[in-house]
Design an enzyme around this catalytic site. Structure first.
Site, short mmCIF file in Angstrom:
data_model
loop_
_atom_site.label_atom_id
_atom_site.label_comp_id
_atom_site.label_asym_id
_atom_site.label_seq_id
_atom_site.Cartn_x
_atom_site.Cartn_y
_atom_site.Cartn_z
N ASP A 10 0.80 -1.20 0.04
CA ASP A 10 -0.06 0.01 -0.14
C ASP A 10 1.12 1.25 0.15
O ASP A 10 2.21 1.11 0.31
CB ASP A 10 -0.83 -0.05 1.25
CG ASP A 10 -1.75 1.18 1.45
OD1 ASP A 10 -2.26 1.63 0.42
OD2 ASP A 10 -1.69 1.80 2.63
N ASP A 12 -0.31 5.19 1.07
CA ASP A 12 -0.30 6.03 2.11
C ASP A 12 -0.33 5.28 3.39
O ASP A 12 -1.01 4.28 3.83
CB ASP A 12 -1.74 6.65 1.81
CG ASP A 12 -2.06 7.67 0.88
OD1 ASP A 12 -0.86 8.41 0.60
OD2 ASP A 12 -3.02 7.73 0.09
N ASP A 21 -2.93 12.70 0.04
CA ASP A 21 -4.06 13.49 -0.21
C ASP A 21 -4.04 14.50 1.07
O ASP A 21 -4.24 15.77 0.60
CB ASP A 21 -5.40 12.78 -0.28
CG ASP A 21 -5.49 12.00 -1.50
OD1 ASP A 21 -4.73 12.16 -2.28
OD2 ASP A 21 -6.41 10.74 -1.24
N ASP A 96 -5.04 3.38 -3.09
CA ASP A 96 -6.04 4.08 -3.52
C ASP A 96 -5.61 5.85 -3.48
O ASP A 96 -6.51 6.62 -3.19
CB ASP A 96 -7.05 3.97 -2.41
CG ASP A 96 -8.45 4.53 -2.91
OD1 ASP A 96 -8.66 5.13 -3.92
OD2 ASP A 96 -9.56 4.22 -1.99
N ASP A 178 -2.14 -0.63 5.64
CA ASP A 178 -2.73 -0.34 7.14
C ASP A 178 -4.11 -0.22 7.21
O ASP A 178 -4.84 -0.11 7.99
CB ASP A 178 -1.80 1.06 7.31
CG ASP A 178 -2.55 2.08 6.27
OD1 ASP A 178 -3.48 2.97 6.71
OD2 ASP A 178 -2.22 2.13 5.23
#
Length: 272
Positions: A10, A12, A21, A96, A178
């Site tokens: 992943d 972030d 973001d 994402d 996470d």
């Protein structure tokens, strides 16, 4: 040296300790607009709108790049990525976030070339210089149908696609994440695979609430140092005989991947 091992990260709060973001929105002064619109919009359209707000404020794509480059990245995580790559692991990102943010950060820290592909929300700079962000799965034209995942991205379906590729068949997987969105792909892992949830974060909470649902072995971490130590322990466990890496092997080749889109799905091949 080719290890029979795929490592999926992943982005972030995993590769980076922060949320990309939130970093951009906060540092470049779009917090008020974000707070006003957050109750009315889902996340990906909201981030596209925030990029529009920044454009209207006179912020350029290069301003956003500089903002992302200013954010810290744990040296242990960089070392873990470089070492795993040097040992022959096939490293991938499933995130994402978005392509613009991820490429900027990884390239700035010299580790973009460590990854064979990046699966994330498409991003492009339009003819007006405005950064546009689109959903990986378009909810209108190609809904993914997974109740566990946000409407713009099912990471589980991405993992299933990777598992089915010739290059990943019969290989062990290590998944590091996470968030809540990392739970679905964790459920897709098989016996002999490993999941590394960040301790006391949503993925860890979901896993520990019912470990019987997972086939993969669970190894929690909570710092960059812990991520590096546990990942490399697992890598060396799965590589026979244990490999040795010299300092000269640590440098990942820097590359500039070309985005390839099929509909709204985006995988960025990163040539080595």
């Amino acid at each position: 040296m080719a290890a029979a091992l795929v490592v999926v990260f992943d982005f972030d709060k995993t590769i980076i300790e922060w949320d990309s973001d939130n970093w951009v929105v906060t540092k470049l002064g779009a917090t008020d607009a974000f707070n006003r619109l957050r109750p009315t919009m889902s996340w990906t359209p909201l981030m596209d709108r925030m990029m529009g707000e920044l454009h209207e404020q006179g912020k350029s794509a290069e301003d956003i790049r500089q903002c992302l480059r200013s954010a810290p990245l744990d040296a242990h995580v960089i070392s873990a990525i470089r070492t795993a790559s040097a040992l022959g692991c096939d490293l991938k990102v499933v995130s994402d976030a978005n392509a613009f943010f991820i490429e900027t950060v990884l390239e700035h820290h010299g580790i973009l070339g460590c990854f064979s592909e990046i699966n994330t929300n498409p991003a492009r700079v339009d003819s007006d210089g405005r950064l546009r962000i689109s959903p990986f799965h378009d909810p209108a034209s190609s809904p993914h149908g997974c109740s566990l995942c946000p409407e713009n991205m099912c990471k589980g379906k991405i993992i299933e696609r990777i598992q089915a590729t010739d290059s990943a068949k019969n290989k062990h997987f290590i998944y590091i994440g996470d968030g809540k969105g990392d739970y679905c792909p964790s459920l897709k892992l098989r016996e002999g695979d490993y999941v590394m949830p960040k301790e006391n974060y949503p993925l860890w909470n979901l896993i520990t609430s019912n470990k019987q649902l997972l086939k993969a072995e669970v190894h929690a971490w909570n710092t960059g140092e812990g991520l590096e130590r546990i990942l490399l322990q697992l890598v060396n466990k799965l590589i026979t005989p244990p490999a040795q890496v010299t300092q000269v092997d640590y440098k990942c080749e820097i590359s500039n991947p070309v985005s390839k889109e099929v509909g709204h799905h985006q995988t960025l091949p990163v040539p080595n």
